[in-house]
Each structure stands twice: as structure tokens, then as C-alpha cells.
Motif scaffolding. Structure first.
Motif, PDB file in Angstrom:
ATOM      1  N   VAL A   1      39.757  29.783  34.138  1.00 34.99           N
ATOM      2  CA  VAL A   1      39.588  30.846  33.136  1.00 34.99           C
ATOM      3  C   VAL A   1      38.796  32.006  33.723  1.00 34.99           C
ATOM      4  CG1 VAL A   1      38.495  31.444  30.946  1.00 34.99           C
ATOM      5  CG2 VAL A   1      39.803  29.329  31.142  1.00 34.99           C
ATOM      6  N   ALA A   2      37.727  31.690  34.461  1.00 38.25           N
ATOM      7  CA  ALA A   2      36.918  32.746  35.076  1.00 38.25           C
ATOM      8  C   ALA A   2      37.744  33.545  36.079  1.00 38.25           C
ATOM      9  CB  ALA A   2      35.700  32.138  35.760  1.00 38.25           C
ATOM     10  N   GLY A   3      38.619  32.845  36.823  1.00 35.27           N
ATOM     11  CA  GLY A   3      39.475  33.528  37.784  1.00 35.27           C
ATOM     12  C   GLY A   3      40.465  34.459  37.111  1.00 35.27           C
TER      13      GLY A   3
ATOM     14  N   VAL B   1      42.117  39.956  35.764  1.00 33.49           N
ATOM     15  CA  VAL B   1      42.611  40.904  34.765  1.00 33.49           C
ATOM     16  C   VAL B   1      41.605  42.028  34.520  1.00 33.49           C
ATOM     17  CG1 VAL B   1      43.205  41.185  32.322  1.00 33.49           C
ATOM     18  CG2 VAL B   1      44.143  39.261  33.631  1.00 33.49           C
ATOM     19  N   ASN B   2      40.341  41.669  34.356  1.00 34.36           N
ATOM     20  CA  ASN B   2      39.341  42.667  33.971  1.00 34.36           C
ATOM     21  C   ASN B   2      38.923  43.584  35.117  1.00 34.36           C
ATOM     22  OD1 ASN B   2      39.292  41.619  31.367  1.00 34.36           O
ATOM     23  ND2 ASN B   2      37.602  40.227  31.808  1.00 34.36           N
ATOM     24  N   LYS B   3      38.953  43.081  36.343  1.00 35.19           N
ATOM     25  CA  LYS B   3      38.480  43.885  37.474  1.00 35.19           C
ATOM     26  C   LYS B   3      39.633  44.358  38.358  1.00 35.19           C
ATOM     27  CE  LYS B   3      33.905  41.711  37.658  1.00 35.19           C
ATOM     28  NZ  LYS B   3      32.929  40.953  38.503  1.00 35.19           N
ATOM     29  N   ASP B   4      40.288  43.414  39.032  1.00 39.09           N
ATOM     30  CA  ASP B   4      41.312  43.785  40.017  1.00 39.09           C
ATOM     31  C   ASP B   4      42.498  44.497  39.376  1.00 39.09           C
ATOM     32  OD1 ASP B   4      39.658  42.547  41.790  1.00 39.09           O
ATOM     33  OD2 ASP B   4      40.840  40.721  41.962  1.00 39.09           O
ATOM     34  N   ALA B   5      42.980  43.973  38.246  1.00 37.39           N
ATOM     35  CA  ALA B   5      44.154  44.574  37.609  1.00 37.39           C
ATOM     36  C   ALA B   5      43.874  46.003  37.157  1.00 37.39           C
ATOM     37  CB  ALA B   5      44.607  43.725  36.421  1.00 37.39           C
TER      38      ALA B   5
ATOM     39  N   VAL C   1      49.927  41.317  34.530  1.00 35.88           N
ATOM     40  CA  VAL C   1      50.900  40.239  34.740  1.00 35.88           C
ATOM     41  C   VAL C   1      50.991  39.889  36.224  1.00 35.88           C
ATOM     42  CG1 VAL C   1      53.362  39.675  34.677  1.00 35.88           C
ATOM     43  CG2 VAL C   1      52.260  40.672  32.668  1.00 35.88           C
ATOM     44  N   PHE C   2      51.009  40.896  37.075  1.00 36.37           N
ATOM     45  CA  PHE C   2      51.080  40.652  38.516  1.00 36.37           C
ATOM     46  C   PHE C   2      49.906  39.799  38.985  1.00 36.37           C
ATOM     47  CE2 PHE C   2      49.595  41.961  42.754  1.00 36.37           C
ATOM     48  CZ  PHE C   2      50.647  41.479  43.515  1.00 36.37           C
ATOM     49  N   MET C   3      48.688  40.156  38.561  1.00 39.87           N
ATOM     50  CA  MET C   3      47.509  39.419  39.001  1.00 39.87           C
ATOM     51  C   MET C   3      47.530  37.976  38.506  1.00 39.87           C
ATOM     52  SD  MET C   3      45.879  41.329  41.006  1.00 39.87           S
ATOM     53  CE  MET C   3      44.567  40.132  41.219  1.00 39.87           C
ATOM     54  N   MET C   4      47.941  37.756  37.267  1.00 38.50           N
ATOM     55  CA  MET C   4      47.978  36.391  36.737  1.00 38.50           C
ATOM     56  C   MET C   4      49.039  35.550  37.446  1.00 38.50           C
ATOM     57  SD  MET C   4      47.178  36.581  32.655  1.00 38.50           S
ATOM     58  CE  MET C   4      48.363  37.858  32.235  1.00 38.50           C
TER      59      MET C   4
ATOM     60  N   ARG D   1      31.817  40.932  45.381  1.00 33.76           N
ATOM     61  CA  ARG D   1      32.006  41.536  46.701  1.00 33.76           C
ATOM     62  C   ARG D   1      33.477  41.833  46.957  1.00 33.76           C
ATOM     63  NH1 ARG D   1      27.824  38.237  50.734  1.00 33.76           N
ATOM     64  NH2 ARG D   1      25.911  39.176  49.906  1.00 33.76           N
ATOM     65  N   ALA D   2      34.355  40.945  46.498  1.00 30.21           N
ATOM     66  CA  ALA D   2      35.792  41.175  46.657  1.00 30.21           C
ATOM     67  C   ALA D   2      36.213  42.428  45.898  1.00 30.21           C
ATOM     68  CB  ALA D   2      36.571  39.959  46.166  1.00 30.21           C
ATOM     69  N   ALA D   3      35.657  42.609  44.695  1.00 22.82           N
ATOM     70  CA  ALA D   3      35.969  43.801  43.908  1.00 22.82           C
ATOM     71  C   ALA D   3      35.456  45.055  44.609  1.00 22.82           C
ATOM     72  CB  ALA D   3      35.352  43.683  42.515  1.00 22.82           C
TER      73      ALA D   3
END
Length: 216
Positions: free
Chosen positions: A119-121, A126-130, A157-160, A67-69
Motif C-alpha cells: 500500500v505504501a508503495g 501515485v502521489n509522488k512519481d506519477a 495507471v502506468f505507475m501502478m 531520495r528516489a523522488a
């Protein structure tokens, strides 16, 4: 036993009720029996879909991330700005300020030291938001508001860093320590040609962690 004609609706109902209880009582203080009583369903009906409370939590979290995505996609579609950099700044600030997007924050913070959860976060960020953020950065390269040859890498890098490294709960940091790291992140992104970390965003992140009691 009669076959459930609408299993998807049943699962959604279980997740909605469970999420409500997790928010109100906390994950640790919510029992399977609490969930069953609130649902008004039999124990067998619940266990038919989920083997444990942890499995329910995992499904609740996946639904929350999805939902956030979706909300981020909508922000990208409807946010208006003079250029891509300004658009991305507005999207990030709105994402942090939106209470619906952070309804599950207390549950998330309680699970933050669970390795599988972390790890899931990271993977979700990385896979969705980034990927969404990187696309806007590419648009910024075209309109001249963002200056980097590595938009995908900068977004990842920003998301992590903002989700993991700057999280005071995960690393048991004080407010000043967290503030300093966010200021460093702001400086680093600017040096990379991606000036997207505003003072307002830093303050919003600090305030959100304060509300959760996240500082040492």
C-alpha cells in the motif's frame, strides 16, 4: 542521561548503518544487536529513536523513496530531448538503469508481500512519481508528442501497473509471463496516446528482476 544535541544526525546515522546491514546481510538476518554493535551506540540510544527493527526498516524505506523522488526531480530538470515524450522515455530508462536508485531492491523484494508495504508503495508511486510524470505528459500535449486528454490518470495507471501488476515477485510469475505483461503495457500506453514504454525499458525491467532472482 545527557541530552543528545543532534537527534537528526543520530537518526540519520542509525538509518545509514541499518540500510548498509540490510543490504549486506538481508533484513531477516540482521538483528537489532547487529545494528547496535555496528553503530557503537547503547541499546537505549537506539530504542530512544526506534522501537523495533521493523520501525527502522520503515524509516529506511521512507528515506529511500524520498531520495528516489529527489533523483527523479533532478532527472526532469537536467534531461534534454527534442520533445516531452522523448524526454520521458529517457527519464524512465535512466531511472531503471541507475544502480543507486535500486540499491534497496533486494530489501524491497523481501517485503513485497507485506500488505502495508505494498500500500505504501502504491501511494508513493501515485502521489509522488506519477505527479511528476503527469506534468511531463502535459508538456507533451503542448508540443504534440503525447496525445491524451487524461495525463494525470495515464501517469497513475502506468505507475501502478509497472510497479505492482508487472512485478513477478508479487504474483510469482515466470520471465515469459512478465515479458508478455510488459509488452501489453507498452501496447496499452501507445493506444492511450502515451508512447513511453520503449523496448529498451522493457529489457531493463526484465534484467533488473533477473538480477534479483524474481522469476519463478
Amino acid at each position: 542521561m545527557a541530552r543528545n544535541k543532534y537527534p537528526e544526525q543520530t537518526v540519520e546515522h542509525i538509518l545509514s548503518v541499518s540500510a548498509k546491514l540490510f543490504i549486506e546481510k538481508g533484513f531477516d538476518k540482521t538483528s537489532i544487536q547487529d545494528i547496535i554493535q555496528e553503530l557503537g551506540m547503547s541499546k537505549g540510544a537506539v530504542y530512544h529513536h526506534f522501537k523495533s527493527k521493523d520501525e527502522i526498516l520503515g524509516a529506511v524505506m521512507r528515506r529511500h523513496f524520498d531520495r528516489a523522488a529527489q533523483m527523479l526531480d533532478e532527472l526532469v530538470a537536467y534531461t534534454q530531448a527534442a520533445n516531452a515524450r522523448e524526454k520521458l522515455v529517457r527519464i524512465l530508462e535512466h531511472s531503471i538503469a541507475d544502480p543507486e536508485a535500486h540499491a534497496m531492491d533486494r530489501i524491497l523484494s523481501a517485503q513485497i508481500k507485506n500488505p502495508q508495504f505494498v500500500v505504501a508503495g502504491i501511494q508513493g508511486g501515485v502521489n509522488k512519481d506519477a505527479a511528476i510524470i503527469a506534468q511531463i505528459m502535459m508538456e507533451g500535449r503542448e508540443d504534440g508528442s503525447i496525445h491524451t486528454d487524461y495525463p494525470v490518470e495515464c501517469a497513475e495507471v502506468f505507475m501502478m501497473l509497472v510497479n505492482i501488476w508487472a512485478n513477478p515477485i508479487l504474483f510469482e510469475r515466470t520471465l515469459p509471463e512478465t515479458s508478455r505483461r510488459l509488452t501489453f503495457l507498452q501496447h496499452m500506453m501507445k493506444q492511450l496516446g502515451v508512447d513511453i514504454v520503449s523496448d529498451a525499458l522493457i529489457q531493463q525491467i526484465i534484467d533488473r528482476h533477473t538480477e534479483m532472482g524474481g522469476y519463478q
